[in-house]
Design a protein around this motif. Structure first.
Motif, mmCIF file in Angstrom:
data_model
loop_
_atom_site.group_PDB
_atom_site.id
_atom_site.type_symbol
_atom_site.label_atom_id
_atom_site.label_comp_id
_atom_site.label_asym_id
_atom_site.label_seq_id
_atom_site.Cartn_x
_atom_site.Cartn_y
_atom_site.Cartn_z
ATOM 1 N N UNK A 70 10.029 9.003 11.087
ATOM 2 C CA UNK A 70 9.610 7.740 11.692
ATOM 3 C C UNK A 70 10.724 6.712 11.544
ATOM 4 N N UNK A 71 10.970 5.927 12.577
ATOM 5 C CA UNK A 71 12.018 4.903 12.449
ATOM 6 C C UNK A 71 11.669 3.915 11.339
ATOM 7 N N UNK A 72 12.681 3.408 10.649
ATOM 8 C CA UNK A 72 12.404 2.451 9.569
ATOM 9 C C UNK A 72 11.922 1.111 10.128
ATOM 10 N N UNK A 73 11.215 0.389 9.267
ATOM 11 C CA UNK A 73 10.803 -0.959 9.617
ATOM 12 C C UNK A 73 9.412 -1.071 10.213
ATOM 13 N N UNK A 74 8.652 0.019 10.217
ATOM 14 C CA UNK A 74 7.315 -0.010 10.813
ATOM 15 C C UNK A 74 6.225 0.381 9.804
ATOM 16 N N UNK A 75 6.511 0.245 8.532
ATOM 17 C CA UNK A 75 5.550 0.654 7.506
ATOM 18 C C UNK A 75 4.237 -0.118 7.568
ATOM 19 N N UNK A 76 4.258 -1.301 8.169
ATOM 20 C CA UNK A 76 3.044 -2.112 8.246
ATOM 21 C C UNK A 76 2.194 -1.776 9.476
ATOM 22 N N UNK A 77 2.610 -0.763 10.235
ATOM 23 C CA UNK A 77 1.874 -0.323 11.434
ATOM 24 C C UNK A 77 1.358 1.094 11.181
ATOM 25 N N UNK A 78 0.067 1.362 11.412
ATOM 26 C CA UNK A 78 -0.444 2.727 11.223
ATOM 27 C C UNK A 78 0.325 3.735 12.092
ATOM 28 N N UNK A 79 0.552 4.910 11.548
ATOM 29 C CA UNK A 79 1.328 5.951 12.227
ATOM 30 C C UNK A 79 0.767 6.256 13.620
ATOM 31 N N UNK A 80 -0.544 6.449 13.722
ATOM 32 C CA UNK A 80 -1.122 6.810 15.024
ATOM 33 C C UNK A 80 -0.999 5.687 16.048
#
Length: 190
Positions: free
Chosen positions: A136-146
């Motif tokens: 997964x690209x970095x910087x999106x940890x606050x967004x659910x994977x799905x």
């Protein structure tokens, strides 16, 4: 009917080939089950034994294409430079260009909603699986994977549909690079 029976598999293969050949030259909404049966050299009842309607047949026939697009999207390396589309993405857009008439019919204004939904769902599943495996690209940890996967799948489906139906589409490498730049935005301050 046993779907593993060799006769059933041969019939399904003939029906898939017939619908793809017909859909390359004609709007799928205008294709009848009788026409598919004639083109495949089978009885009309045989078509209905395997598929309830044209949309289901087209979607089934396009499953390999959907799988190809989904796999290519999920294989994009995250560390590829922003100004160079990764080979899987370039190959994906070349594949669509090579089958332009069929994709145009399937994703255009009068295309198959079922095909578009299937493409989006498959892309979402492939991207989600890839993200869960650490790609997964970095910087999106606050967004659910799905949610992230669905967002990108919708964007890619939309870009392909718009690009393939454009009267003067950009070459596949240019479109792949443009999408990659959207996927990998330039960090602030660069």
């Amino acid at each position: 009917m046993n779907p593993d029976d060799p006769r059933a598999r041969r019939s399904r293969a003939r029906l898939r080939t017939a619908i793809l050949e017909l859909a390359a030259d004609k709007d799928p909404a205008a294709i009848t089950m009788s026409e598919v049966a004639r083109h495949a050299g089978v009885n009309r009842a045989t078509v209905y034994q395997h598929f309830p309607d044209i949309d289901a047949l087209v979607t089934d026939a396009m499953d390999d294409a959907v799988a190809h697009v989904a796999r290519a999207a999920a294989l994009c390396p995250l560390d590829a430079p922003r100004d160079e589309a990764p080979p899987p993405l370039a190959e994906l857009f070349q594949h669509v260009a090579d089958h332009a008439s069929l994709y145009r019919r399937m994703l255009g204004a009068h295309g198959s909603a079922l095909f578009s939904a299937r493409l989006r769902e498959r892309l979402t599943a492939e991207l989600g699986a890839s993200f869960r495996q650490g790609r997964r690209p970095p910087g999106y940890d606050d967004v659910p994977v799905d949610t992230h996967a669905a967002y990108l799948a919708g964007a890619l489906t939309g870009v392909i549909a718009t690009w393939i139906t454009d009267t003067t589409p950009a070459p596949p490498p240019e479109t792949a690079l443009a999408f990659w730049r959207l996927f990998r935005p330039q960090p602030p301050g660069e």
